[in-house]
Design an enzyme around this catalytic site. Structure first.
Site, PDB file in Angstrom:
ATOM      1  N   GLY A   1       2.540   2.179  10.645  1.00 35.86           N
ATOM      2  CA  GLY A   1       3.470   3.298  10.489  1.00 35.86           C
ATOM      3  C   GLY A   1       4.217   3.668  11.755  1.00 35.86           C
ATOM      4  O   GLY A   1       4.865   4.712  11.810  1.00 35.86           O
TER       5      GLY A   1
ATOM      6  N   SER B   1       3.576  -2.182  10.325  1.00 34.19           N
ATOM      7  CA  SER B   1       5.036  -2.207  10.537  1.00 34.19           C
ATOM      8  C   SER B   1       5.672  -3.548  10.198  1.00 34.19           C
ATOM      9  O   SER B   1       6.649  -3.956  10.837  1.00 34.19           O
ATOM     10  CB  SER B   1       5.376  -1.787  11.975  1.00 34.19           C
ATOM     11  OG  SER B   1       4.949  -0.463  12.187  1.00 34.19           O
TER      12      SER B   1
ATOM     13  N   ASN C   1       0.873  -1.176   0.000  1.00 38.70           N
ATOM     14  CA  ASN C   1       0.000   0.000   0.000  1.00 38.70           C
ATOM     15  C   ASN C   1       0.908   1.223   0.000  1.00 38.70           C
ATOM     16  O   ASN C   1       1.519   1.543   1.014  1.00 38.70           O
ATOM     17  CB  ASN C   1      -0.891  -0.023   1.261  1.00 38.70           C
ATOM     18  CG  ASN C   1      -1.648   1.273   1.436  1.00 38.70           C
ATOM     19  OD1 ASN C   1      -1.811   2.059   0.494  1.00 38.70           O
ATOM     20  ND2 ASN C   1      -2.138   1.510   2.651  1.00 38.70           N
TER      21      ASN C   1
ATOM     22  N   LYS D   1       0.145   4.288  -0.248  1.00 40.18           N
ATOM     23  CA  LYS D   1      -0.475   5.488   0.344  1.00 40.18           C
ATOM     24  C   LYS D   1      -0.271   6.697  -0.604  1.00 40.18           C
ATOM     25  O   LYS D   1      -0.249   6.522  -1.813  1.00 40.18           O
ATOM     26  CB  LYS D   1       0.087   5.759   1.740  1.00 40.18           C
ATOM     27  CG  LYS D   1       0.109   4.503   2.609  1.00 40.18           C
ATOM     28  CD  LYS D   1       0.341   4.803   4.051  1.00 40.18           C
ATOM     29  CE  LYS D   1       0.600   3.511   4.801  1.00 40.18           C
ATOM     30  NZ  LYS D   1       0.390   3.619   6.224  1.00 40.18           N
TER      31      LYS D   1
ATOM     32  N   GLU E   1      -6.562   4.606   7.869  1.00 36.99           N
ATOM     33  CA  GLU E   1      -6.364   6.034   7.595  1.00 36.99           C
ATOM     34  C   GLU E   1      -7.626   6.631   6.968  1.00 36.99           C
ATOM     35  O   GLU E   1      -7.982   7.776   7.222  1.00 36.99           O
ATOM     36  CB  GLU E   1      -5.131   6.227   6.692  1.00 36.99           C
ATOM     37  CG  GLU E   1      -3.850   6.009   7.493  1.00 36.99           C
ATOM     38  CD  GLU E   1      -2.668   5.511   6.693  1.00 36.99           C
ATOM     39  OE1 GLU E   1      -2.689   5.576   5.455  1.00 36.99           O
ATOM     40  OE2 GLU E   1      -1.707   5.020   7.327  1.00 36.99           O
TER      41      GLU E   1
ATOM     42  N   HIS F   1      -9.319   1.040   4.954  1.00 37.37           N
ATOM     43  CA  HIS F   1      -8.017   1.245   5.606  1.00 37.37           C
ATOM     44  C   HIS F   1      -8.208   2.190   6.804  1.00 37.37           C
ATOM     45  O   HIS F   1      -9.012   3.121   6.745  1.00 37.37           O
ATOM     46  CB  HIS F   1      -7.017   1.830   4.607  1.00 37.37           C
ATOM     47  CG  HIS F   1      -5.616   1.837   5.140  1.00 37.37           C
ATOM     48  ND1 HIS F   1      -5.156   2.805   5.999  1.00 37.37           N
ATOM     49  CD2 HIS F   1      -4.587   0.970   4.960  1.00 37.37           C
ATOM     50  CE1 HIS F   1      -3.896   2.535   6.315  1.00 37.37           C
ATOM     51  NE2 HIS F   1      -3.529   1.423   5.697  1.00 37.37           N
TER      52      HIS F   1
ATOM     53  N   GLU G   1      -5.180  -5.119  10.601  1.00 41.53           N
ATOM     54  CA  GLU G   1      -4.165  -4.083  10.790  1.00 41.53           C
ATOM     55  C   GLU G   1      -4.443  -3.324  12.084  1.00 41.53           C
ATOM     56  O   GLU G   1      -5.251  -2.384  12.093  1.00 41.53           O
ATOM     57  CB  GLU G   1      -4.200  -3.096   9.621  1.00 41.53           C
ATOM     58  CG  GLU G   1      -3.936  -3.724   8.277  1.00 41.53           C
ATOM     59  CD  GLU G   1      -3.394  -2.704   7.293  1.00 41.53           C
ATOM     60  OE1 GLU G   1      -2.277  -2.899   6.816  1.00 41.53           O
ATOM     61  OE2 GLU G   1      -4.072  -1.690   7.040  1.00 41.53           O
TER      62      GLU G   1
HETATM   63  C1  PEP Z   1      -0.611   0.087   5.855  1.00 41.33           C
HETATM   64  O1  PEP Z   1      -0.637   1.250   5.481  1.00 41.33           O
HETATM   65  O2  PEP Z   1      -1.534  -0.677   5.542  1.00 41.33           O
HETATM   66  C2  PEP Z   1       0.506  -0.363   6.682  1.00 41.33           C
HETATM   67  C3  PEP Z   1       0.474  -1.565   7.181  1.00 41.33           C
HETATM   68  O3  PEP Z   1       1.540   0.539   6.863  1.00 41.33           O
HETATM   69  P1  PEP Z   1       2.973   0.219   7.531  1.00 41.33           P
HETATM   70  O4  PEP Z   1       3.469  -1.076   6.946  1.00 41.33           O
HETATM   71  O5  PEP Z   1       3.807   1.375   7.153  1.00 41.33           O
HETATM   72  O6  PEP Z   1       2.760   0.083   9.006  1.00 41.33           O
END
Ligand code: PEP
Length: 254
Positions: free
Chosen positions: A174, A212, A9, A11, A98, A96, A168
């Site tokens: 992040g 992460s 992803n 973003k 976000e 997601h 998630e």
């Molecule tokens: C994501 O945006 O779905 C995500 C898992 O980000 P990150 O791997 O940066 O934590």
């Protein structure tokens, strides 16, 4: 043997040019990997066409990070599933954290997006996850059940089976702090159990972990029972780190 699904992803990162460069690196380095591994990248809308061109003839699929549920009309700034389909997107990320947090997307809106993407014939990566406060208050399973039951409302078991779930934890996205293997495994088991209960059927949805995930923890996470792959943000933006995770998944499949 597991069939891993590794999704990136991106973003709000990359431009058409840098997206193309990243895709060419990924394309060249994934030719020899076992065919069992599914790889997906989800660039920003504006870069999808560049990605489609760069990935032509490659095993890597591409998709979008969001969509709107209506077919067309007065929805300034939104993108329909038909538009994504015509660009060759085979997946769309829905729900997601976000989008939920920054853009106030609620479970009902997410449900509409899931229903319309099912009718459009685009696969979904349906994201769910609890905040740190919810986890600390012992509400993780309750929150996930609400996200799943409303998100998948009105969907048949046959349709539900095709949906890829991404667990998630919001606090892991992040932050550089992934959930522990125990937290991931226990939660994935709860998710599978609840979906099976909801649809009164043994559900075998792919469940990805996201939050992460990077080359340093990929092996310990991907080898867990119930983890079918990863949704990767930060580490998918650099060819080296995304490829390291892809290679770890490929090794684990042998
Ligand atoms: C994501 O945006 O779905 C995500 C898992 O980000 P990150 O791997 O940066 O934590």
């Amino acid at each position: 043997m597991k069939k891993f699904f590794i999704a990136g992803n991106w973003k709000m990162n990359t431009t058409p040019k840098s997206a193309m460069e990243l895709c060419l690196l990924l394309k060249n380095s994934t030719k020899e990997l076992g065919a069992e591994l599914d790889i997906l990248v989800c660039p920003p809308f504006t870069n999808i066409q560049a990605v489609a061109m760069a990935l032509e003839g490659s095993r890597i699929k591409y998709g979008a990070q969001n969509c709107y549920f209506a077919e067309k009309g007065a929805f300034t700034g939104e993108i329909s599933l038909e538009m994504l389909k015509e660009l060759g997107c085979t997946y769309v990320i829905i729900g997601h954290s976000e989008r939920r947090k920054i853009f106030n997307e609620d479970n009902e809106l997410i449900n509409k997006k899931i229903i319309s993407s099912l009718s459009a014939g685009i696969n979904q990566i349906f994201c769910i996850g609890e905040t740190l406060e919810e986890r600390q208050n012992g509400k993780t399973v309750e929150v996930l059940k609400e996200q799943i039951s409303v998100g998948l409302k009105g969907i048949s078991p046959e349709q539900a089976k095709t949906i890829v779930i991404a667990y998630e934890p919001v606090w892991a996205i992040g932050t550089g702090i992934a959930a522990s293997p125990e937290q991931i495994q226990d939660t994935h088991i709860e998710i599978k159990k609840y979906i099976s209960q909801l649809f009164d059927d043994e559900m075998k949805n792919l469940i990805l972990y996201g939050g992460s995930l990077d080359p340093s923890n990929a092996k310990s996470i991907l080898e867990l029972r119930g983890v079918d792959g990863g949704l990767i943000g930060g580490a998918s933006l650099k060819a080296d780190s995304f490829l390291s995770i892809i290679r770890i998944a490929s090794e684990l499949q042998k």
